[in-house]
Write a protein that holds these residues in place. Structure first.
Motif, PDB file in Angstrom:
ATOM      1  N   SER A   9      -2.110  95.721 106.724  1.00  0.00           N
ATOM      2  CA  SER A   9      -2.446  93.895 106.518  1.00  0.00           C
ATOM      3  C   SER A   9      -1.417  93.100 107.240  1.00  0.00           C
ATOM      4  CB  SER A   9      -1.229  93.164 105.153  1.00  0.00           C
ATOM      5  OG  SER A   9      -0.422  94.665 104.206  1.00  0.00           O
ATOM      6  N   TYR A  10      -0.087  94.132 108.568  1.00  0.00           N
ATOM      7  CA  TYR A  10       0.394  93.959 108.710  1.00  0.00           C
ATOM      8  C   TYR A  10      -0.018  93.942 110.563  1.00  0.00           C
ATOM      9  CZ  TYR A  10       4.164  92.800 105.636  1.00  0.00           C
ATOM     10  OH  TYR A  10       4.584  92.533 104.626  1.00  0.00           O
ATOM     11  N   ARG A  11      -1.129  94.334 109.961  1.00  0.00           N
ATOM     12  CA  ARG A  11      -1.922  94.979 111.466  1.00  0.00           C
ATOM     13  C   ARG A  11      -2.426  93.394 112.142  1.00  0.00           C
ATOM     14  NH1 ARG A  11      -7.390  96.114 111.323  1.00  0.00           N
ATOM     15  NH2 ARG A  11      -6.993  97.408 113.510  1.00  0.00           N
ATOM     16  N   GLN A  12      -2.442  92.493 112.002  1.00  0.00           N
ATOM     17  CA  GLN A  12      -3.103  90.858 112.513  1.00  0.00           C
ATOM     18  C   GLN A  12      -2.034  90.588 111.923  1.00  0.00           C
ATOM     19  OE1 GLN A  12      -6.572  91.815 111.728  1.00  0.00           O
ATOM     20  NE2 GLN A  12      -7.753  92.098 113.532  1.00  0.00           N
ATOM     21  N   VAL A  47       8.717  97.889 108.942  1.00  0.00           N
ATOM     22  CA  VAL A  47       9.584  97.572 108.655  1.00  0.00           C
ATOM     23  C   VAL A  47      10.506  96.557 108.373  1.00  0.00           C
ATOM     24  CG1 VAL A  47      12.499  98.360 109.021  1.00  0.00           C
ATOM     25  CG2 VAL A  47      10.505  99.881 110.328  1.00  0.00           C
ATOM     26  N   ARG A  48      11.120  95.817 107.241  1.00  0.00           N
ATOM     27  CA  ARG A  48      11.472  94.707 106.244  1.00  0.00           C
ATOM     28  C   ARG A  48      13.269  94.516 106.377  1.00  0.00           C
ATOM     29  NH1 ARG A  48       6.615  93.926 102.453  1.00  0.00           N
ATOM     30  NH2 ARG A  48       7.223  95.655 101.142  1.00  0.00           N
ATOM     31  N   PRO A  72       7.881  92.663 116.418  1.00  0.00           N
ATOM     32  CA  PRO A  72       8.568  91.711 115.787  1.00  0.00           C
ATOM     33  C   PRO A  72       7.405  90.591 115.214  1.00  0.00           C
ATOM     34  CG  PRO A  72       9.934  91.770 118.356  1.00  0.00           C
ATOM     35  CD  PRO A  72       8.353  92.111 118.013  1.00  0.00           C
ATOM     36  N   ARG A  73       8.256  90.315 114.109  1.00  0.00           N
ATOM     37  CA  ARG A  73       6.563  89.206 113.030  1.00  0.00           C
ATOM     38  C   ARG A  73       7.783  88.781 111.780  1.00  0.00           C
ATOM     39  NH1 ARG A  73       1.683  90.639 110.555  1.00  0.00           N
ATOM     40  NH2 ARG A  73       0.789  88.937 108.840  1.00  0.00           N
ATOM     41  N   GLY A  74       6.975  87.553 112.616  1.00  0.00           N
ATOM     42  CA  GLY A  74       7.344  86.156 111.229  1.00  0.00           C
ATOM     43  C   GLY A  74       6.367  86.546 110.162  1.00  0.00           C
ATOM     44  N   ALA A  75       5.987  85.667 110.571  1.00  0.00           N
ATOM     45  CA  ALA A  75       5.087  84.870 108.703  1.00  0.00           C
ATOM     46  C   ALA A  75       3.628  85.766 109.248  1.00  0.00           C
ATOM     47  CB  ALA A  75       4.975  83.399 108.234  1.00  0.00           C
ATOM     48  N   GLY A  76       3.371  85.525 110.159  1.00  0.00           N
ATOM     49  CA  GLY A  76       2.183  86.296 110.363  1.00  0.00           C
ATOM     50  C   GLY A  76       1.080  85.010 110.287  1.00  0.00           C
ATOM     51  N   THR A  77       1.266  83.435 110.613  1.00  0.00           N
ATOM     52  CA  THR A  77       0.134  82.601 110.991  1.00  0.00           C
ATOM     53  C   THR A  77       0.584  82.265 112.265  1.00  0.00           C
ATOM     54  OG1 THR A  77       2.400  81.027 111.036  1.00  0.00           O
ATOM     55  CG2 THR A  77       1.159  81.568 108.774  1.00  0.00           C
ATOM     56  N   GLY A  78       0.506  82.851 113.681  1.00  0.00           N
ATOM     57  CA  GLY A  78       0.573  82.633 114.958  1.00  0.00           C
ATOM     58  C   GLY A  78      -0.877  83.289 115.335  1.00  0.00           C
ATOM     59  N   LEU A  79      -1.666  81.567 116.255  1.00  0.00           N
ATOM     60  CA  LEU A  79      -2.745  81.921 116.188  1.00  0.00           C
ATOM     61  C   LEU A  79      -2.791  82.769 118.191  1.00  0.00           C
ATOM     62  CD1 LEU A  79      -3.638  78.540 115.354  1.00  0.00           C
ATOM     63  CD2 LEU A  79      -4.103  80.362 114.408  1.00  0.00           C
ATOM     64  N   LEU A  95       0.252  97.708 117.301  1.00  0.00           N
ATOM     65  CA  LEU A  95       0.074  99.063 117.710  1.00  0.00           C
ATOM     66  C   LEU A  95       0.356 100.330 117.487  1.00  0.00           C
ATOM     67  CD1 LEU A  95       2.655  97.850 121.401  1.00  0.00           C
ATOM     68  CD2 LEU A  95       0.351  97.056 121.585  1.00  0.00           C
ATOM     69  N   ASP A  96      -0.681 100.541 117.521  1.00  0.00           N
ATOM     70  CA  ASP A  96      -0.738 102.270 117.455  1.00  0.00           C
ATOM     71  C   ASP A  96      -0.108 102.863 117.566  1.00  0.00           C
ATOM     72  OD1 ASP A  96      -3.798 102.203 116.494  1.00  0.00           O
ATOM     73  OD2 ASP A  96      -4.210 102.716 118.192  1.00  0.00           O
ATOM     74  N   GLY A  97       0.698 103.718 116.241  1.00  0.00           N
ATOM     75  CA  GLY A  97       2.046 104.313 116.084  1.00  0.00           C
ATOM     76  C   GLY A  97       3.234 103.841 116.504  1.00  0.00           C
ATOM     77  N   GLY A  98       3.040 102.437 116.780  1.00  0.00           N
ATOM     78  CA  GLY A  98       4.537 101.649 117.096  1.00  0.00           C
ATOM     79  C   GLY A  98       4.938 101.303 115.496  1.00  0.00           C
ATOM     80  N   ILE A  99       6.369 100.296 115.709  1.00  0.00           N
ATOM     81  CA  ILE A  99       6.264  99.898 114.427  1.00  0.00           C
ATOM     82  C   ILE A  99       6.420  97.913 114.826  1.00  0.00           C
ATOM     83  CG2 ILE A  99       9.175  99.689 113.573  1.00  0.00           C
ATOM     84  CD1 ILE A  99       8.219 102.339 112.363  1.00  0.00           C
ATOM     85  N   VAL A 100       6.395  97.894 113.032  1.00  0.00           N
ATOM     86  CA  VAL A 100       5.996  96.556 112.991  1.00  0.00           C
ATOM     87  C   VAL A 100       7.487  95.865 112.606  1.00  0.00           C
ATOM     88  CG1 VAL A 100       5.139  94.180 111.566  1.00  0.00           C
ATOM     89  CG2 VAL A 100       4.022  96.109 113.352  1.00  0.00           C
ATOM     90  N   LEU A 101       8.385  95.257 112.876  1.00  0.00           N
ATOM     91  CA  LEU A 101       9.642  94.369 112.357  1.00  0.00           C
ATOM     92  C   LEU A 101       9.169  93.492 112.032  1.00  0.00           C
ATOM     93  CD1 LEU A 101      13.117  95.585 114.085  1.00  0.00           C
ATOM     94  CD2 LEU A 101      12.483  93.329 112.687  1.00  0.00           C
ATOM     95  N   SER A 102       9.700  93.526 110.815  1.00  0.00           N
ATOM     96  CA  SER A 102       8.949  91.982 109.986  1.00  0.00           C
ATOM     97  C   SER A 102      10.487  91.392 109.250  1.00  0.00           C
ATOM     98  CB  SER A 102       7.831  92.059 109.233  1.00  0.00           C
ATOM     99  OG  SER A 102       7.864  90.739 108.184  1.00  0.00           O
ATOM    100  N   THR A 103      10.608  90.258 109.892  1.00  0.00           N
ATOM    101  CA  THR A 103      11.657  89.438 109.095  1.00  0.00           C
ATOM    102  C   THR A 103      11.863  88.731 108.466  1.00  0.00           C
ATOM    103  OG1 THR A 103      11.133  87.073 110.820  1.00  0.00           O
ATOM    104  CG2 THR A 103      11.679  89.033 111.805  1.00  0.00           C
TER     105      THR A 103
END
Length: 307
Positions: free
Chosen positions: A27-30, A45-46, A69-76, A83-91
């Motif tokens: 759910s955090y891929r896109q 990581v949250r 880095p990721r906010g609410a994920g509403t960006g277009l 990215l494969d093998g990376g970290i999504v850092l959600s705020t």
């Protein structure tokens, strides 16, 4: 190696901050751009505070692992695409806010939604103007990352015009403060302006000092029907010259233009100014002399502006 390194990161953070459940990772891929080439992150990581963000970025730099880095994920625009093998850092868990009515400022963590900030500051008799179309679901952090605008930007400016200061964590884990709580905190290079709109490429914003305004006056709405896009655009331009305080272009349809072209923030002289607005619409070529209508204050009706 990555799995071993991830265990090291998890040990440095509180329980639940590092997430590796495959269903949650998916759910955090896109973001709303739905990039089909999105990868699968090693973990999400949250964090809840700046120190945890520092820990993540130091760890990532040490092991040369990419961080998105990721906010609410509403960006277009795909800015939060994993990215494969990376970290999504959600705020999303960083949600503190402190309002100072005296200085008309708010210190906000990036996970709060734009609408939530508006609601909290309104309780103190203040207003935060930037209003991207997704304001009910987008986060302040995402607004900072993209320098979001909105319908109010024609009159009131975009996000950067309301950012007085930032706390940012750089790629090596260093936390820096840029700007400050005062309009005159402008000594040195304008790094605050540089970071607003940088979409997470320069660092992760963990705290924002926002400038606030007094509340809006009650609104009046003017609706006019035109035969062409050109006539509607001409009316909108004319309204700027009759000193309408808040001009918005909400929608233009090519085949039949019925544009909500002005939302007035008026005081006791609203009727006189509304007539000036109506006359500007007429001069620009409204479809019919009686097609300019207005809604005054909280009334739920529209009445003819020209007779």
């Amino acid at each position: 190696m990555s799995v071993i390194a991830l265990a090291e990161l998890a040990a440095e953070l509180d329980d639940g901050v590092v997430v590796t459940d495959p269903d949650i990772l998916a759910s955090y891929r896109q973001d709303r751009a739905a990039d089909p080439s999105a990868g699968t992150p090693l973990a999400v990581v949250r964090p809840t505070r700046t120190e945890e963000v520092q820990t993540v970025l130091r760890w990532a730099s040490r092991h040369r692992i990419a961080v998105v880095p990721r906010g609410a994920g509403t960006g277009l625009s795909g800015g939060a695409t994993a990215l494969d093998g990376g970290i999504v850092l959600s705020t999303e868990k960083m949600r503190d806010i402190t309002v100072d009515p005296v200085t008309r400022t708010a210190v906000v963590q990036p996970g709060l939604l734009n609408a939530e900030v508006k609601k909290v500051v309104a309780e103190h008799g203040l207003w935060y103007p930037p209003d991207p179309s997704s304001y009910e679901i987008c986060s302040i952090g995402g607004n900072i990352a993209t320098n979001a605008g909105g319908l109010c930007c024609v009159k009131y400016g975009v996000t950067t015009d309301y950012v007085l200061g930032l706390q940012v964590v750089l790629a090596d884990g260093t936390a820096v403060r840029l700007g400050g709580p005062r309009l005159k905190d402008v000594a040195g290079l304008s790094l605050t302006k540089l970071f607003v709109g940088s979409e997470g490429t320069l660092g992760v914003v963990t705290e924002v000092t926002l400038r606030l305004l007094p509340p809006q006056h009650s609104a009046c709405t003017v609706v006019a029907t035109f035969d062409s896009v050109e006539a509607a655009a001409g009316a909108a331009q004319a309204l700027v010259h009759v000193h309408a305080r808040d001009v918005r272009h909400d929608e233009i349809a090519e085949d039949h233009v019925e544009a909500l072209i002005a939302q007035e923030q008026l005081d006791g002289g609203r009727r006189r100014e509304l007539r000036r607005v109506a006359e500007a619409c007429r001069d620009a070529g409204i479809h019919h002399p009686h097609t300019v209508r207005m809604g005054l204050g909280s009334e739920r009706r529209l009445c003819s502006a020209l007779t």
